[in-house]
Design a protein around this motif. Structure first.
Motif, PDB file in Angstrom:
ATOM      1  N   PRO A 118       0.734  -1.332  -0.120  1.00  0.00           N
ATOM      2  CA  PRO A 118      -0.161   0.021  -0.002  1.00  0.00           C
ATOM      3  C   PRO A 118       0.903   1.301  -0.184  1.00  0.00           C
ATOM      4  O   PRO A 118       0.398   2.339  -0.745  1.00  0.00           O
ATOM      5  CB  PRO A 118      -0.666  -0.090   1.246  1.00  0.00           C
ATOM      6  CG  PRO A 118      -0.769  -1.578   1.509  1.00  0.00           C
ATOM      7  CD  PRO A 118       0.566  -2.227   1.212  1.00  0.00           C
ATOM      8  N   LEU A 119       2.027   1.358   0.996  1.00  0.00           N
ATOM      9  CA  LEU A 119       2.916   2.450   0.799  1.00  0.00           C
ATOM     10  C   LEU A 119       3.566   2.610  -0.590  1.00  0.00           C
ATOM     11  O   LEU A 119       3.722   3.945  -1.129  1.00  0.00           O
ATOM     12  CB  LEU A 119       4.086   2.287   1.940  1.00  0.00           C
ATOM     13  CG  LEU A 119       3.583   2.366   3.314  1.00  0.00           C
ATOM     14  CD1 LEU A 119       4.662   1.907   4.281  1.00  0.00           C
ATOM     15  CD2 LEU A 119       3.150   3.627   3.480  1.00  0.00           C
ATOM     16  N   GLY A 150      -7.737  -3.290  -0.497  1.00  0.00           N
ATOM     17  CA  GLY A 150      -7.019  -2.707   0.900  1.00  0.00           C
ATOM     18  C   GLY A 150      -6.035  -1.727   0.230  1.00  0.00           C
ATOM     19  O   GLY A 150      -5.914  -0.866   1.104  1.00  0.00           O
ATOM     20  N   THR A 151      -5.329  -2.190  -0.654  1.00  0.00           N
ATOM     21  CA  THR A 151      -3.982  -1.477  -0.885  1.00  0.00           C
ATOM     22  C   THR A 151      -4.557   0.004  -1.416  1.00  0.00           C
ATOM     23  O   THR A 151      -4.067   0.911  -0.969  1.00  0.00           O
ATOM     24  CB  THR A 151      -3.349  -2.273  -2.140  1.00  0.00           C
ATOM     25  OG1 THR A 151      -2.775  -3.264  -1.688  1.00  0.00           O
ATOM     26  CG2 THR A 151      -2.174  -1.402  -2.754  1.00  0.00           C
ATOM     27  N   LEU A 156      -5.336   5.617  -1.044  1.00  0.00           N
ATOM     28  CA  LEU A 156      -6.405   6.871  -1.567  1.00  0.00           C
ATOM     29  C   LEU A 156      -6.548   7.609  -0.158  1.00  0.00           C
ATOM     30  O   LEU A 156      -6.941   9.030  -0.187  1.00  0.00           O
ATOM     31  CB  LEU A 156      -7.738   6.556  -2.123  1.00  0.00           C
ATOM     32  CG  LEU A 156      -7.468   5.881  -3.585  1.00  0.00           C
ATOM     33  CD1 LEU A 156      -8.628   5.344  -4.147  1.00  0.00           C
ATOM     34  CD2 LEU A 156      -6.867   7.077  -4.594  1.00  0.00           C
ATOM     35  N   ARG A 157      -6.783   6.831   0.907  1.00  0.00           N
ATOM     36  CA  ARG A 157      -7.186   7.641   2.201  1.00  0.00           C
ATOM     37  C   ARG A 157      -5.898   8.551   2.798  1.00  0.00           C
ATOM     38  O   ARG A 157      -6.196   9.464   3.447  1.00  0.00           O
ATOM     39  CB  ARG A 157      -7.242   6.498   3.198  1.00  0.00           C
ATOM     40  CG  ARG A 157      -7.818   6.898   4.613  1.00  0.00           C
ATOM     41  CD  ARG A 157      -8.168   6.058   5.636  1.00  0.00           C
ATOM     42  NE  ARG A 157      -7.289   5.163   6.136  1.00  0.00           N
ATOM     43  CZ  ARG A 157      -6.969   3.771   5.633  1.00  0.00           C
ATOM     44  NH1 ARG A 157      -7.627   3.214   4.856  1.00  0.00           N
ATOM     45  NH2 ARG A 157      -6.024   3.179   6.393  1.00  0.00           N
ATOM     46  N   TRP A 183     -13.007   5.671   1.319  1.00  0.00           N
ATOM     47  CA  TRP A 183     -11.869   6.227   1.398  1.00  0.00           C
ATOM     48  C   TRP A 183     -11.561   7.080  -0.001  1.00  0.00           C
ATOM     49  O   TRP A 183     -10.668   7.552  -0.036  1.00  0.00           O
ATOM     50  CB  TRP A 183     -10.694   5.033   1.478  1.00  0.00           C
ATOM     51  CG  TRP A 183     -10.920   4.270   2.331  1.00  0.00           C
ATOM     52  CD1 TRP A 183     -11.130   2.691   2.386  1.00  0.00           C
ATOM     53  CD2 TRP A 183     -11.048   4.516   3.841  1.00  0.00           C
ATOM     54  NE1 TRP A 183     -11.244   2.331   3.585  1.00  0.00           N
ATOM     55  CE2 TRP A 183     -11.326   3.376   4.577  1.00  0.00           C
ATOM     56  CE3 TRP A 183     -11.033   5.556   4.681  1.00  0.00           C
ATOM     57  CZ2 TRP A 183     -11.381   3.233   5.901  1.00  0.00           C
ATOM     58  CZ3 TRP A 183     -11.112   5.447   6.099  1.00  0.00           C
ATOM     59  CH2 TRP A 183     -11.411   4.634   6.584  1.00  0.00           C
ATOM     60  N   LEU A 184     -12.521   7.269  -0.753  1.00  0.00           N
ATOM     61  CA  LEU A 184     -12.566   8.042  -1.932  1.00  0.00           C
ATOM     62  C   LEU A 184     -12.020   9.437  -1.440  1.00  0.00           C
ATOM     63  O   LEU A 184     -12.525   9.969  -0.619  1.00  0.00           O
ATOM     64  CB  LEU A 184     -13.528   8.081  -2.930  1.00  0.00           C
ATOM     65  CG  LEU A 184     -13.678   6.353  -3.510  1.00  0.00           C
ATOM     66  CD1 LEU A 184     -14.726   6.288  -4.536  1.00  0.00           C
ATOM     67  CD2 LEU A 184     -12.527   5.926  -4.136  1.00  0.00           C
ATOM     68  N   PRO A 185     -11.433  10.380  -2.339  1.00  0.00           N
ATOM     69  CA  PRO A 185     -11.203  11.848  -2.204  1.00  0.00           C
ATOM     70  C   PRO A 185     -12.441  12.575  -2.159  1.00  0.00           C
ATOM     71  O   PRO A 185     -13.251  12.376  -3.084  1.00  0.00           O
ATOM     72  CB  PRO A 185     -10.064  12.091  -3.278  1.00  0.00           C
ATOM     73  CG  PRO A 185     -10.256  11.053  -4.147  1.00  0.00           C
ATOM     74  CD  PRO A 185     -10.596   9.913  -3.778  1.00  0.00           C
TER      75      PRO A 185
END
Length: 926
Positions: A118-119, A150-151, A156-157, A183-185
Motif C-alpha cells: 500500500p505504501l 485494501g491497497t 487513497l485515504r 476512502w475516496l477523495p
C-alpha cells in the motif's frame, strides 16, 4: 468536444455526465451504483474519453467476478499502465514488495510486510499526480480482489496531493458508502444509475444497431428490457438474429411481442451458444482463470485452435486482447455467463487444465482445489504451501482463503488434527488481514474439531483475541487456561493474554500473571512470548509500584542481548522508549534508529508502535515541535495502518501541547467513548488524563475537574500508582485550587507523593509545588515562596514544561504576596519559556497572569538579548543591521522584536524608541 451525453453514446444520462465532468475538472470522486447492464461500464468508458480530452492520465481497472480470488489482480492491471521505471523513486523495500506482490520477483526468506505494498502504491500515485492530473477509473468494484481493495483504500485515504490533481470514478453494484468508496477523495458524489426512459432506449438502439429501430420498433424492446440498456441491445440483437422464430414474432404491427420475460443471463447464454465449440472452451479457461494472457494460453491450447477460437470470439464482440496481451471480455457479465453456461464437469476439466498448465504455484493450487469433488491430502498440502507463498508476498487475505481451502480439502478420517491445525492457521491469517468476519467463521469450523483440552484451549485463545471489547472476554482466557496442559506453548500464550487483559482492566493480578507467563514461555523456549510477557510484567510493576522493575528490565536486556536475531528489534526499542525518563539522553535516538531500521527492512507494521513511542518520548522531554514533526512524519510514512488507541494518544499529546485544543478534545472524547464501551480501563484512564490536561490548558476548570475526578476514582479503586509517568494530579490540583476545592488539592498531592515514592522524582517535586500553592491559598505565602524558589533554583529536577510551570507558580505567589516587580518578571519569564517550548496556551496563561500584576512594563522585563536588540532598533538600526551587529539571523531579530513589543506594550519602532527614552530605570524591588 461533443456536447451532451448523446454525443458520447450515452442517452438519458445528462445529469450523471455533468457530475462526472465536474469531478474530472475539479478533482474528487464519483460513485455510480446500479444493476447489471444498466450502463455503468459505458459511463466509465465515456469518463475515460473525457479525461483524456482534458489532458488527464487515465488509469483504469476493470475486474471480473473471477478476479476476486487473484491477489493484487486489480493492482497488476493498474501498474501495467504506469510509465516504465515509475517505481524507481520508491524506497527499496517498497519496490521489492510491489514486485513480489505482482509476481515479478520471488519472495525470498523474509516475509513481505503487509504495509509495504500500500505504501508503494500511494507513492506511485503521488508521483503521478505531481507530474500531471490523473483520473483513476474502476469498473465493477464489487469484483475487485480484496488485496487491491485494501491497497487502494490505504493509498487513497492517505494520499496528499492538490485536490484537482486526482479524479476517481467508481462503478459498482454495491450500495454506495461501502468498501473502497468510503476512502475516496472529497468531494465525493454518489448516485444510482436508474433505468433509461423508452426514448433513450430507442436512441441507443438506433446508434448501435441502425435506423431500422424506429420508436415504434424500439418501444417493445424498451418495455421488455425494463429500461436496462444492455438487456435492450441483447434483445434487439436476438430479434435481428432470428426474426422468423415464433418466439420473436413481429405481429401486432411493428411492435415485437415477447411471450416470456427474458433475463439478461438467458440472452447471454443464447449468444454464447452460437459460438463455435473451440471458442467456448477457450473462453471458459479465461473466465475460470480470471486473468490469462495469450502467451499463457499458448502453453495450454494448440496454436491454430487458439487462433480460430479467439477470432470467432472477437467477431462476436465478446473479447479483446488488451495491455500485456491479457484477454479481456468486452463486458464483465460475459465472463460470468461463460462460466455459468458450462456444465459442472466442464468447469472441473477447465480447472484441471489450468492447474497443469500454469506456472505460478499459488494459481496452480487454487485451480486444483476447484477440480476435486472429495477431500484430497495432496491438494490440501499444495494449498497450504500456496498460502505460505501468499503470506510471503504480502497477501494475508489470500493466505487465509487458501488455508481455509486446505482445511476443507483435508480428509477428516481417521484424525481431525491436521484439519483443525489448518482451520486455526486460517483464523490467524484472516486476523492478520483484518477480516474479522472470515476469522470468526473459520473459528466456528475449528471449534467443532477441537476434541482434546489442548485443542479446545487453542480455540478459546483465538476467540479471546478476536473479541472487539475487553469487557467480559477475560473469562474466555481463564477458561482456556484451565484447559491448557502444563508445559505447552498455548499455556504461555494464554498467560500472556491474561496479563495484558488484567493490565488493560487495571487489575493488579497482571503482575502475578506476567511473571507466570514469562516463566512458562522460557520453559517452552518461546522467546518472543517471553519478551512480550516481560514487557507486560515491567509495565505492571511500574503501574502499581510493586515487584522488582529494575530486575525485570535487566532480564529484558539480557534476553535481547542473547537472542537478538530471533526477537523483534522494534519491541526492544519500544521498551527503551516507553520506560525512559524525561532526561534520558539516549531514548530519542534509540527509537529513531529503530524506525529507520524498520523502514530500511520494509517492516512497516512496526511503525505504529514506534512512532507512538517517539511522540511520547519527545513530549516527555517537552520537545513539542519535534513531536509535531514526528507525528507528521508518521502520517507521511503510513505508520497508522488503522485507527488505534496508540494513534489517538499520539495525536492528542501533540495537539494539546501545540495549542490545538479543539482537535485534541475531539480525538480524546472519541477515544474515551470507545474505551468505555470496550471496558478498557487503562485507555479510559489515559484519555481522561489527557482530557483533563486539555481543559486545564483551556482554563475550563470545572470540565477539567470532571475528567480528573473520574481518574482519581479509578486510581483509588485499582490502587494504580504511576501511569505512563503522567503527572495528572498536577492538573487535578490546579483545577481544584481554581475552584476552591481544597480537599481535592490534598487528594492530588497525596497521589503525587505516592508516585514520587515509587521512584518518580519529578512527581515529588510537583507535589511540593502543589503543596506550596495550597499553602499560599491558605495565607502562608512566605513558606510557599521559600519552597517555590528552591524548586525554581534547581534546574534539571523537572522537565522543561514542568519547570516553566513551577516558575508560573512562583510568579503567582509573588503577586499574591505583593511583590509586583518580581511577579511580573517571573511570570514573563514563564511565558517566554512556554513560548520557546512551543506551548502557546500556557504562554497565554502566564502572560494573562502577568497582566494582572498591575505594573507598567520596564526594560527589566527584557532578557539581555532582547535588551540589546531593543536598544539597536530603538536607535534607528534596521533589522538587517541589528542582525549583523549582534551576529544573529534576521529571523532571530524579528522573533526578539515580537517579544519586545509584547512585553513593553508597544506597536512600532517609534513607540519603542520613545519607551526606551522614558522608561523608569529605578532599581528593581527586592
Amino acid at each position: 468536444m461533443q456536447e451532451g451525453s448523446s454525443g458520447f453514446g450515452l442517452f438519458g444520462r445528462e445529469d450523471v455526465l455533468r457530475i462526472v465532468s465536474d469531478v474530472l475538472v475539479s478533482g474528487g470522486s464519483a460513485v455510480a451504483a446500479g444493476d447489471p447492464g444498466v450502463g455503468k461500464s459505458s459511463l466509465v468508458r465515456v469518463a475515460a474519453q473525457q479525461a483524456k480530452a482534458r489532458g488527464r492520465r487515465v488509469l483504469s481497472i476493470t475486474p471480473t467476478q473471477f478476479d476476486q480470488e487473484l491477489p493484487f489482480a486489480g493492482l497488476a492491471e493498474l501498474v501495467s499502465q504506469l510509465p516504465a521505471g515509475a517505481d524507481s523513486g520508491l524506497p527499496g523495500p517498497q519496490r521489492r514488495a510491489l514486485a513480489v506482490a505482482l509476481q515479478r520477483a520471488e519472495p525470498g526468506e523474509r516475509e513481505i510486510d503487509a504495509l509495504a505494498v500500500p505504501l508503494a502504491v500511494r507513492g506511485l500515485l503521488t508521483q503521478l499526480c505531481e507530474s500531471g492530473p490523473v483520473a483513476l477509473l474502476i469498473d465493477d468494484l464489487q469484483w475487485l480482489d480484496r488485496a487491491s481493495v485494501g491497497t487502494l483504500g490505504f493509498a487513497l485515504r492517505r494520499i496528499s496531493v492538490e485536490p484537482d490533481r486526482l479524479s476517481v470514478l467508481v462503478a459498482t453494484r454495491l450500495v454506495p458508502g461501502t468498501d473502497l468508496t468510503r476512502w475516496l477523495p472529497e468531494p465525493r458524489h454518489e448516485f444510482l444509475l436508474r433505468p433509461l426512459e423508452d426514448s433513450a432506449i430507442g436512441q441507443l438502439l438506433r446508434k448501435r444497431l441502425g435506423p431500422r429501430w424506429t420508436p415504434p420498433m424500439s418501444a417493445g424492446v424498451a418495455a421488455a428490457s425494463g429500461g436496462n440498456p444492455m438487456l435492450a441491445i441483447e434483445l434487439a440483437r436476438a430479434l435481428e438474429a432470428d426474426v422468423r422464430s415464433p418466439r420473436w414474432s413481429m405481429s401486432h404491427g411493428h411492435d415485437p411481442v415477447f411471450p416470456l420475460p427474458l433475463s439478461l443471463a438467458e440472452l447471454l447464454r443464447d449468444r454464447i451458444a452460437r459460438l463455435p465449440g473451440d471458442s467456448r472452451e477457450v473462453l471458459l479457461l479465461v473466465s475460470a482463470a480470471g486473468r490469462l494472457t495469450v502467451t499463457q494460453l499458448r502453453e495450454i491450447v494448440e496454436e491454430d485452435r487458439l487462433r480460430r477460437a479467439l477470432e470467432a470470439a472477437a467477431d462476436a464482440d465478446m473479447v479483446i486482447v488488451g495491455v500485456e496481451s491479457v484477454i479481456a471480455f468486452t463486458h464483465p457479465l460475459l465472463a460470468s455467463a461463460i462460466y455459468d453456461a458450462a456444465a459442472p464437469a466442464e468447469r472441473r476439466r477447465a480447472h484441471r487444465v489450468l492447474a497443469d498448465g500454469l506456472d505460478d504455484p499459488v494459481e496452480r493450487a487454487r485451480q486444483r482445489s476447484r477440480s476435486i469433488t472429495a477431500p484430497d491430502e495432496t491438494v490440501a498440502g499444495e494449498l497450504e504451501r500456496a498460502a505460505e507463498i501468499s503470506r510471503g508476498r504480502g497477501a494475508p487475505q489470500l493466505a487465509g482463503d487458501l488455508t481455509e481451502a486446505a482445511a476443507l480439502a483435508t480428509p477428516s478420517e481417521p484424525d481431525t488434527a491436521a484439519s483443525l491445525r489448518r482451520w486455526l492457521r486460517a483464523v490467524d491469517a484472516y486476523k492478520d488481514a483484518g477480516d474479522q468476519v472470515a476469522a470468526h467463521a473459520a473459528l466456528d469450523k475449528a471449534s467443532v474439531l477441537a476434541a482434546v483440552p489442548e485443542q479446545q484451549a487453542q480455540v478459546l485463545v483465538r476467540r479471546f483475541r478476536l473479541a472487539d471489547q475487553h469487557m467480559g472476554v477475560r473469562g474466555l482466557a481463564e477458561q482456556a487456561l484451565r484447559l491448557a496442559p502444563q508445559g505447552t506453548e498455548v499455556r504461555a500464550d494464554i498467560l500472556y493474554d491474561l496479563c495484558d487483559a488484567h493490565r488493560m482492566e487495571c487489575n493488579e493480578d497482571a503482575i502475578r500473571l506476567g511473571r507466570m507467563a514469562a516463566e512458562e514461555a522460557a520453559a517452552v523456549k518461546r522467546l518472543d512470548v517471553q519478551l512480550l510477557a516481560l514487557n507486560e510484567l515491567l509495565a505492571s510493576e511500574r503501574q502499581w509500584a510493586k515487584g522488582q522493575p529494575e530486575q525485570t528490565m535487566r532480564d529484558i536486556r539480557r534476553l535481547f542481548d542473547t537472542s537478538a536475531p530471533e526477537l523483534p528489534t522494534a519491541l526492544m526499542a519500544w521498551t527503551k522508549g516507553f520506560f525512559a525518563t524525561w532526561n534520558d539522553e539516549t531514548a530519542v535516538e534509540y527509537v529513531r534508529d529503530a524506525i529507520k531500521s524498520a523502514v530500511d527492512a520494509g517492516r512497516y507494521g512496526d511503525l505504529s508502535a514506534l512512532y507512538a513511542c517517539l511522540v511520547l518520548v519527545l513530549i516527555r522531554k517537552s520537545r513539542v515541535r519535534d513531536a509535531q514533526a514526528a507525528l507528521d512524519e508518521a502520517d507521511r510514512s503510513g505508520a497508522w495502518a488503522a485507527s488505534s488507541f496508540q494513534e489517538d494518544s499520539a495525536r492528542v499529546k501533540v495537539n494539546q501541547y501545540a495549542g490545538n485544543l479543539e482537535v485534541a478534545r475531539e480525538v480524546a472524547k472519541r477515544a474515551i467513548a470507545r474505551s468505555r464501551a470496550g471496558g478498557a480501563t487503562y485507555w479510559l484512564s489515559a484519555f481522561l488524563i489527557q482530557l483533563g490536561f486539555i481543559e486545564t490548558s483551556a482554563r475550563n476548570w470545572h470540565a477539567a475537574l470532571e475528567a480528573l475526578r473520574e481518574v482519581a476514582e479509578i486510581f483509588a479503586s485499582t490502587k494504580v500508582v504511576d501511569f505512563e509517568q503522567f503527572l495528572w494530579a498536577v492538573d487535578y490540583a490546579d483545577a481544584a485550587l481554581q475552584t476552591g476545592a481544597e480537599y481535592e488539592v490534598e487528594a492530588a498531592i497525596f497521589a503525587l507523593r505516592r508516585q514520587g515514592a515509587a521512584g518518580r522524582r519529578e512527581a515529588a517535586v510537583a507535589a511540593d509545588r502543589c503543596q506550596a500553592l495550597l499553602s499560599a491559598a491558605r495565607g502562608d505565602v512566605d513558606e510557599a515562596l521559600s519552597v517555590l524558589r528552591e524548586i525554581v533554583d534547581q534546574p534539571g529536577s523537572e522537565c522543561p514544561f514542568e519547570a516553566a510551570r513551577s516558575r508560573l507558580a512562583l510568579g503567582q505567589v509573588y503577586r499574591r504576596a505583593g511583590y509586583k516587580r518580581l511577579a511580573g518578571d517571573t511570570l514573563n519569564a514563564a511565558a517566554d519559556a512556554f513560548a520557546e517550548l512551543g506551548i502557546p496556551r500556557w504562554a497565554e496563561r502566564a502572560r494573562h497572569e502577568a497582566g494582572r500584576v498591575g505594573l507598567q512594563p520596564t526594560t527589566s522585563t527584557l532578557t539581555e538579548t532582547e535588551r540589546r536588540v531593543a536598544e539597536l532598533v530603538g536607535s534607528g538600526h534596521s533589522n538587517q543591521e541589528t542582525a549583523a551587529e549582534l551576529f544573529m539571523s534576521i529571523k532571530t531579530v524579528e522573533a526578539n522584536l515580537t517579544r519586545i513589543y509584547r512585553k513593553l506594550s508597544v506597536r512600532s519602532r517609534t513607540e519603542l524608541a520613545n519607551r526606551l527614552t522614558n522608561l523608569d530605570s529605578a532599581p528593581r524591588p527586592e
